[in-house]
Scaffold this active site. Structure first.
Site, PDB file in Angstrom:
ATOM      1  N   SER A 164       0.801  -1.223   0.000  1.00 50.96           N
ATOM      2  CA  SER A 164       0.000   0.000   0.000  1.00 50.96           C
ATOM      3  C   SER A 164       0.834   1.274   0.000  1.00 50.96           C
ATOM      4  O   SER A 164       0.484   2.237  -0.691  1.00 50.96           O
ATOM      5  CB  SER A 164      -0.963  -0.003   1.194  1.00 50.96           C
ATOM      6  N   LYS A 218     -10.375  -5.106  10.457  1.00 52.32           N
ATOM      7  CA  LYS A 218     -11.466  -4.662   9.597  1.00 52.32           C
ATOM      8  C   LYS A 218     -12.828  -4.671  10.281  1.00 52.32           C
ATOM      9  O   LYS A 218     -13.686  -3.848   9.960  1.00 52.32           O
ATOM     10  CB  LYS A 218     -11.509  -5.517   8.324  1.00 52.32           C
ATOM     11  N   ASN A 242     -12.439  -1.226   5.343  1.00 55.81           N
ATOM     12  CA  ASN A 242     -11.007  -1.275   5.055  1.00 55.81           C
ATOM     13  C   ASN A 242     -10.424   0.118   4.857  1.00 55.81           C
ATOM     14  O   ASN A 242      -9.241   0.253   4.537  1.00 55.81           O
ATOM     15  CB  ASN A 242     -10.725  -2.126   3.810  1.00 55.81           C
ATOM     16  N   ASP A 296     -13.021  -2.542  -0.591  1.00 57.18           N
ATOM     17  CA  ASP A 296     -12.684  -3.896  -1.031  1.00 57.18           C
ATOM     18  C   ASP A 296     -13.655  -4.386  -2.092  1.00 57.18           C
ATOM     19  O   ASP A 296     -13.264  -5.118  -3.014  1.00 57.18           O
ATOM     20  CB  ASP A 296     -12.693  -4.870   0.153  1.00 57.18           C
ATOM     21  N   GLY A 329     -14.170 -11.395   6.841  1.00 56.64           N
ATOM     22  CA  GLY A 329     -14.580 -10.089   6.349  1.00 56.64           C
ATOM     23  C   GLY A 329     -14.416  -9.926   4.854  1.00 56.64           C
ATOM     24  O   GLY A 329     -15.246  -9.286   4.189  1.00 56.64           O
TER      25      GLY A 329
END
Length: 304
Positions: free
Chosen positions: A32, A82, A103, A122, A149
């Protein structure tokens, strides 16, 4: 234990007026930072982006530190936070509320106190990844591996892609019962099935999403590789494996060996990150194709 920036993330926020980060535990593998930094550079957005390891017990204190700092713009939230983060933000979007997982957290500092809002990108990431893999029509037979999740987000994505029913293979169907309830709320019937039927069940699917962590489907991959039965559907089936390191995973390799198309979780990560950048940067966000290209270049993903 005090949450700390992972060493691979670079200096915390030197020279930047705003902050953003991905939080989870462990977090050292995260791509990320590379994705967000590339997008921020493209947009001229003066914001740092770190990878911060936050343990579950430290999460409430970390969230309060974000509120107190006054210069945070957003958080990317990964495992294991999450679900827990839903109860620590001020509000959630309708999608995040229905799913019960988020998220992404945006931080609005325009009022007397910072307001934290939870989002779920997501779902958009899964849709983008599957479309990139060639899923352009409604799945006729869709399967999800795992019941956490990400499985909830996968169910919502499949519903948006037009699936009229989804089979979920889990080790403990009783614990995954909330997925059936979620399916009812989304108008997508969910069939929960025992894990020992997963290998043969995959042969009936034209779209499969594995939400298992790295190594979680290795035994299944061996079973799939040993099956001699032909696939039920004549079309080239698609597997999205949210695990992307190492790649291909054993499951992806076995799937490809049987003639299927494989899509790495990196694609999901990229597409959901585009939506995060849109939320964090606001009016600075241009044509998403430019952001997508910058992100792909940053992590060596194929151009599109």
């Amino acid at each position: 234990m005090t949450p700390t920036a992972h060493s691979a993330a670079g200096p915390a926020s030197l020279g930047h007026s705003l902050r953003a980060a991905v939080i989870g535990s462990p977090i050292g593998h995260s791509k990320s930072p590379a994705l967000h930094r590339a997008a921020y550079h493209l947009l001229g957005f003066d914001c740092s982006y770190e990878a911060i390891d936050v343990s579950p017990e430290d999460l409430p204190a970390f969230v309060e530190s974000v509120r107190a700092a006054g210069n945070w713009r957003g958080l990317s939230v990964t495992m294991p936070h999450k679900t827990a983060m839903v109860h620590l933000v001020d509000s959630v979007t309708s999608l995040a509320g229905v799913l019960g997982v988020l998220n992404t957290v945006t931080v609005d500092t325009g009022g007397p106190r910072p307001v934290l809002t939870g989002h779920n990108t997501d779902v958009a990431g899964i849709i983008g990844a599957l479309r990139h893999g060639g899923v352009l029509e409604a799945p006729r037979s869709a399967v999800i591996l795992g019941g956490g999740g990400t499985a909830a987000a996968s169910l919502a994505a499949l519903q948006q892609l037009g699936a009229t029913g989804v089979t979920v293979f889990v080790r403990s169907p009783g614990l995954a019962a909330p997925l059936r309830t979620l399916g009812d709320s989304l108008g997508v019937p969910v069939q929960l099935r025992e894990w020992d039927g997963a290998a043969t069940g995959l042969l009936e699917a034209d779209v499969v999403i594995s939400t298992l962590p790295p190594g979680g489907a290795d035994a299944l991959a061996s079973q799939l590789g040993n099956l001699r039965a032909p696939r039920v559907h004549p079309t080239r089936p698609v597997l999205l494996d949210v695990a992307y390191d190492p790649w291909p995973s054993p499951l992806a390799a076995a799937w490809e060996a049987r003639g299927g198309t494989i899509v790495p979780g990196l694609e999901m990560l990229i597409y959901q990150a585009v939506e995060q950048v849109r939320l964090f940067t606001g009016s600075r966000f241009p044509d998403p194709a430019r952001v997508l290209k910058a992100m792909c270049d940053a992590v060596g993903a194929p151009a599109r």
